[in-house]
Every structure is written in C-alpha cells, then in structure tokens.
Design a protein around this motif. Sequence first.
Motif, short mmCIF file in Angstrom:
data_model
loop_
_atom_site.label_atom_id
_atom_site.label_comp_id
_atom_site.label_asym_id
_atom_site.label_seq_id
_atom_site.Cartn_x
_atom_site.Cartn_y
_atom_site.Cartn_z
N GLN A 35 51.30 50.35 18.21
CA GLN A 35 50.34 49.76 17.44
C GLN A 35 50.84 48.95 16.17
OE1 GLN A 35 46.93 49.59 17.87
NE2 GLN A 35 47.07 50.39 19.78
N LYS A 36 51.65 49.63 15.57
CA LYS A 36 52.23 48.95 14.13
C LYS A 36 53.21 48.09 14.65
CE LYS A 36 51.43 52.89 11.30
NZ LYS A 36 51.96 54.21 10.52
N LEU A 37 53.96 48.44 15.53
CA LEU A 37 55.26 47.60 15.88
C LEU A 37 54.91 46.27 16.23
CD1 LEU A 37 58.45 47.49 16.10
CD2 LEU A 37 58.34 48.52 18.27
N LEU A 38 53.85 46.40 17.55
CA LEU A 38 53.40 45.14 18.20
C LEU A 38 52.30 44.26 17.72
CD1 LEU A 38 54.20 46.54 21.60
CD2 LEU A 38 55.48 45.30 20.20
N ARG A 39 51.52 44.81 16.91
CA ARG A 39 50.24 44.10 16.41
C ARG A 39 50.35 42.82 15.78
NH1 ARG A 39 48.08 48.15 13.30
NH2 ARG A 39 46.59 48.72 15.11
N PRO A 40 51.50 42.38 15.00
CA PRO A 40 51.84 41.08 14.72
C PRO A 40 52.05 40.04 15.68
CG PRO A 40 53.06 42.68 13.46
CD PRO A 40 52.53 43.64 14.44
N TYR A 41 52.24 40.71 16.91
CA TYR A 41 52.60 39.29 17.89
C TYR A 41 51.51 39.45 19.03
CZ TYR A 41 57.00 41.07 15.53
OH TYR A 41 57.87 41.39 14.79
N VAL A 42 50.49 40.17 18.89
CA VAL A 42 49.59 40.36 20.08
C VAL A 42 48.16 40.14 19.61
CG1 VAL A 42 48.66 41.77 21.97
CG2 VAL A 42 51.12 41.77 21.52
N ARG A 43 47.46 39.26 20.26
CA ARG A 43 46.20 39.18 19.86
C ARG A 43 45.03 39.49 21.10
NH1 ARG A 43 48.54 34.56 19.08
NH2 ARG A 43 48.06 33.79 20.79
N PRO A 44 43.80 40.12 20.60
CA PRO A 44 42.68 40.19 21.87
C PRO A 44 42.75 39.17 22.81
CG PRO A 44 42.22 41.00 19.67
CD PRO A 44 43.28 40.08 19.31
N GLY A 45 42.65 39.45 24.02
CA GLY A 45 42.71 38.50 24.90
C GLY A 45 43.88 38.11 25.48
N ASP A 46 44.86 38.45 24.95
CA ASP A 46 46.43 38.01 25.31
C ASP A 46 46.81 38.35 26.84
OD1 ASP A 46 46.74 36.07 23.28
OD2 ASP A 46 48.31 37.63 22.15
N THR A 47 47.39 37.91 27.36
CA THR A 47 48.47 38.27 28.64
C THR A 47 49.62 38.46 27.95
OG1 THR A 47 46.74 37.09 30.36
CG2 THR A 47 49.11 37.96 31.13
#
Length: 190
Positions: A35-47
């Motif tokens: 969660q902490k590591l990847l949150r900056p790069y991923v948004r809800p709805g992304d593939t």
Amino acid sequence: MEQELSTTKTGGHTCPWWLLFTFDNPLRRLIHDPQKLLRPYVRPGDTVLDVGCGMGFFSLGLAELVGKNGRVLAADLQKQMLAGLIKRAENAGLSERIELCQSTPDDIGVDEPVQFALAFWMVHEVRRPDLFLRQIHKLLDPGGTFLIAEPLIHVSGKVFNQTVFLAENNGFHVLDRPSVRASRAVLLGR
C-alpha cells in the motif's frame, strides 16, 4: 557496447515456486508494504500489471489500490505461483479484480494497455531483458509508469544501471529513483 547490452543474457534462472515462501510472507510487510510503496503510482479504476507476480504479495495490494472498478493483470511463468495467487485472492475477497496471465520466457502473456507496471525483484531473472522491456513499453499507456526494483544483495549497481540503460534505449525515461528498502529501484515513464 549498446548492441552487446541489448542482447546480453542477464537472467534466465527463475526462482522456484517453493522458495517464495521464505520472503513472500506476512512479515515482509514490515519491509515492503504494498500500500505505502505503490499508492503514489496507482489510482482507483486503473488497469495495472504485476509481472513476475509470484504468489501475489504485490498483486493483492495492487487489487486494493485499483478498487472494485480496476484490474490487476498478474503475470508469471510458473503455474504454481498463479495457483497460489488465486487462492490468496479468493481468501482476501479480491479475486474478481485479478486476472491471471501465464507468461513464457519470451512473452509476458498480456496484450492490453496498462497505466502502471511493476517488476519487483524479477528483472534479473529475465532471459532477454531487451525483449522484456520492449513488451512493457508497448503495454503502457502514454504517460504510464513502470517501477523496477531489484534486490541489493543479488543485483549489483553495474547490472542495475545496465537495465536502466536498456530501458532508456527502449523508449523509457527515468522519472525517479525511489527509495525502496533492500532494493535498487527506478521509476520509468513512457
């Protein structure tokens, strides 16, 4: 030298599925919290793509981040890894967000665009990194990002820099060198 690097075999040895339990366990969250590591790069709805997903340590975290309208394409060479991942996803109630993709040594096994791709502690195992990087570049949407992290103990700075050089020769540009514990890491943009 460019030609030599683009065809150099840097990997080819795949971590056996049964060894993954030694570092893909709940204690690992203390070092690599998805969660902490990847949150900056991923948004809800992304593939998103988790290539070399193993039994889903990061795939599950990605599935939480993309939300119920997003998707995680989880690609791995080993059927045992994918079988372990689907069991974990079902137990976590996230299986509807995760699509399993069977890779081969020369094909990731994904053909649809993604907004983010992750290759965590696996690029050093790739038999043809030039081919691998071209495939990832082709899959990323314009403006998409690709995070590569390699283990400090196993991948030297020289080898990691060769990977970054190959990535730049295949159309990527370096956006950041994020700090990832026990790893060498680079965030690449398309």
